[in-house]
Design a protein around this motif. Structure first.
Motif, mmCIF file in Angstrom:
data_model
loop_
_atom_site.group_PDB
_atom_site.id
_atom_site.type_symbol
_atom_site.label_atom_id
_atom_site.label_comp_id
_atom_site.label_asym_id
_atom_site.label_seq_id
_atom_site.Cartn_x
_atom_site.Cartn_y
_atom_site.Cartn_z
ATOM 1 N N GLY A 133 20.931 -35.933 95.936
ATOM 2 C CA GLY A 133 21.756 -36.389 94.834
ATOM 3 C C GLY A 133 23.199 -35.938 95.024
ATOM 4 O O GLY A 133 24.144 -36.708 94.838
ATOM 5 N N SER A 165 24.849 -37.880 97.861
ATOM 6 C CA SER A 165 25.134 -39.279 97.531
ATOM 7 C C SER A 165 26.365 -39.368 96.646
ATOM 8 O O SER A 165 27.192 -40.267 96.804
ATOM 9 N N ALA A 166 26.517 -38.440 95.727
ATOM 10 C CA ALA A 166 27.670 -38.470 94.824
ATOM 11 C C ALA A 166 28.948 -38.080 95.561
ATOM 12 O O ALA A 166 30.015 -38.654 95.356
ATOM 13 N N GLU A 215 29.501 -35.079 89.529
ATOM 14 C CA GLU A 215 30.348 -35.795 88.573
ATOM 15 C C GLU A 215 30.989 -34.820 87.588
ATOM 16 O O GLU A 215 32.173 -34.928 87.266
ATOM 17 N N GLN A 231 23.413 -35.431 91.467
ATOM 18 C CA GLN A 231 24.522 -36.373 91.286
ATOM 19 C C GLN A 231 25.415 -35.949 90.135
ATOM 20 O O GLN A 231 26.634 -35.888 90.252
ATOM 21 N N GLN A 232 24.758 -35.670 89.022
ATOM 22 C CA GLN A 232 25.503 -35.372 87.809
ATOM 23 C C GLN A 232 26.328 -34.094 87.974
ATOM 24 O O GLN A 232 27.429 -33.982 87.433
ATOM 25 N N GLU A 262 19.062 -36.954 90.189
ATOM 26 C CA GLU A 262 20.105 -37.221 89.198
ATOM 27 C C GLU A 262 20.842 -35.934 88.815
ATOM 28 O O GLU A 262 22.050 -35.954 88.572
#
Lengths: 333, 333
Positions: free
Chosen positions: A83, A86-87, A305, A301-302, A298
């Motif tokens: 994750g 990927s981000a 972010e 990823q988060q 996720e």
DNA sequence: ATGAAAGCGCTAACAG
DNA sequence: CTGTTAGCGCTTTCAT
């Protein structure tokens, strides 16, 4: 071997100044198309690659984020890492990764090392950092995310779920199914595993009817093989009475399941098994294993972010983000 | 937030010059004990962390090695990574890691990005690089190791084993056991998988007695679930005749094994199964699965050692290092 | 054993 | 839109 080409070399070939080349690389829209094409050709022709150290030094932007996980071999952190990677790709960042082997002291050293890269953000696993580590992190002034579990006093940002609640829920699940002699199989016993165990104990203590519990733990690291050994141990300790086991992860649960076959126990008739993390294998073995799923990819990823949006802002302490979990009921219970 | 302390700040606190602080950090033995202690205290007190970009720029040593693997989710590369990280720690290096998702084009971009970090060495997986990637790598002048498989024309150094030979051997193992209707289950179909398949075909072609082969492949990525599907497919294609399957990895093999239970096939009586990579689960399922083991952790370690010893030397092209493999015979065949 | 000066390769800030 | 100048924080080289 000629030494590596630098900006000036490219500039000379393209017949422009160094700063123009720099602009083409960082802000192509600020350069006229004619010069830009010339520069791009020159770059490709001589195989120029920009010197990250010089760039980072001059611009004070390293384009790096630091990540520390407790274990490279645990597939759980792999999902998180995927994750993250990927981000990170979207944001054109590099990751520098450390594996602290579940040791806060190793983690402290790693934090110091990784901070020297001037990362623009830091992702940590868990909440178990040393005081000096927290000091270094705090004084770095960069955004920080603690992953996987929820903290009462996060260093900065926090995203995860309650392993305690998950432990309570899965134990209640077993109790509701009518099992009354519950075993807990734990390995490694890091903070998250301990929270799952605490949840297990809480559920048992709160249960209105008589029930029995057997806790078998080890600080060894988890493996499928160990799951079999711990099942043996809990059966010995309970003198064969144990009728359900909550394994602190799916590796142990798989090992326990394979061991029941050798012990000629039927699952779930003689003994129920549940795990944690919901690995692919748990859904596909026979019988399939009840487990606890969480959105690891996720979360990774988060986390990135969060770091990126927090980059400019003031440190308005955001509340922890609870991503939750889900009990996946299967044939083993 | 005060800005981060730098060398001069430490120097001021310790009452010495900046260069002395630098020496304490890099060559403590070149500084008198008195000053060294003073400096160390100052460093700890103000939480100084050396700026890697500046250090790398001035010294022309980044202390970084670059690594590209085809997939973070494949546990096989995890083992290699662990080997790499364990070796890297000894040498006080940092790893920058890229995941190219089995794509040479993504790999090319990653190589360019990672080269900008001026790594002191580069570890690549496999031999399938684009021409431009090879050009960049070559002109960087740093030592390079290609991992996992053996190459006829390595970029620089190479360490791995022959997937072709392993494919031949495992197929011969099945033939020797008396199986004559062999299936090959392949996923992803990267170069190494293709070499295993080529080995499979070679062994069949060379076999002196009549035998049948069924090849089922997909470019999807491997998973346990997919192993079940491919087993279905090969049984359909062979009209139920297939009596042994060589799965290109252990995930597929596990999935195939679980599927045999649902299909009511006995292993190894009705059908033999073998895998590749020798994951822990393969030894512990019932029946245990024959597989091909290789020293992945050690490969990772050795790759780093190769880079480090090659660092200074001239590029005397060393011959590829064959780490070999071992067929682990188990109950499934 | 310690320090002073120079410069690594790039980009920020300013100028034109 | 393009260029000039200065300097990021450290280490190298040379001097003492």
């Amino acid at each position: 071997m000629n030494k590596k080409p630098n900006l000036k070399d490219v500039a000379k070939v393209a017949g422009v100044s160094a700063i123009t080349v720099s602009r083409v690389l960082s802000n192509p829209e600020k350069v006229s198309e004619k010069l830009r094409t010339k520069v791009e050709q020159a770059v490709h022709e001589i195989g120029y690659i920009r010197n990250h150290a010089a760039s980072a030094l001059a611009s004070r932007r390293s384009g790096v984020i630091a990540v520390i996980i407790p274990s490279l071999s645990n597939i759980v952190f792999n999902d998180v890492l995927q994750g993250i990677y990927s981000a990170v790709k979207q944001h054109h960042l590099q990751v520098v990764l450390g594996d602290c082997h579940y040791s806060p002291l190793e983690e402290e050293k790693l934090i110091a090392t990784l901070l020297s890269q001037s990362p623009e953000g830091f992702i940590l696993t868990g909440t178990d950092q040393t005081d000096y580590a927290r000091k270094l992190l705090q004084q770095s002034g960069i955004p920080i995310v603690q992953l996987m579990e929820l903290s009462d006093c996060p260093i900065d940002m926090n995203i995860g779920f309650s392993h305690f609640n998950a432990g309570v829920d899965i134990t209640n699940h077993l109790l509701q199914k009518g099992y009354r002699k519950l075993g807990f199989l734990g390995a490694r016993m890091d903070t998250r595993t301990q929270q799952r165990l605490a949840g297990f104990k809480k559920a048992i203590a709160d249960f209105k009817q008589p029930c029995q519990s057997y806790v078998v733990t080890t600080t060894q690291s988890s493996s499928i093989r160990l799951g079999g050994q711990l099942l043996q141990a809990v059966m010995a300790e309970s003198q064969g009475q144990c009728d359900a086991v909550f394994c602190c992860n799916d590796d142990l649960a798989l090992g326990a399941l394979f061991e029941t076959k050798r012990m000629n126990l039927k699952v779930p008739a003689d003994i129920a098994i549940c795990g944690f993390n919901d690995l692919e294998a748990s859904a596909l073995v026979e019988p399939s294993i009840t487990s606890v799923a969480s959105p690891r990819f996720e979360m990774g990823q988060q986390a990135v972010e969060l770091l990126m949006t927090a980059a400019g802002e003031d440190k308005t302490h955001k509340p922890p983000i609870d991503v939750g979990y889900r009990i996946v009921e299967r044939a083993s219970t």
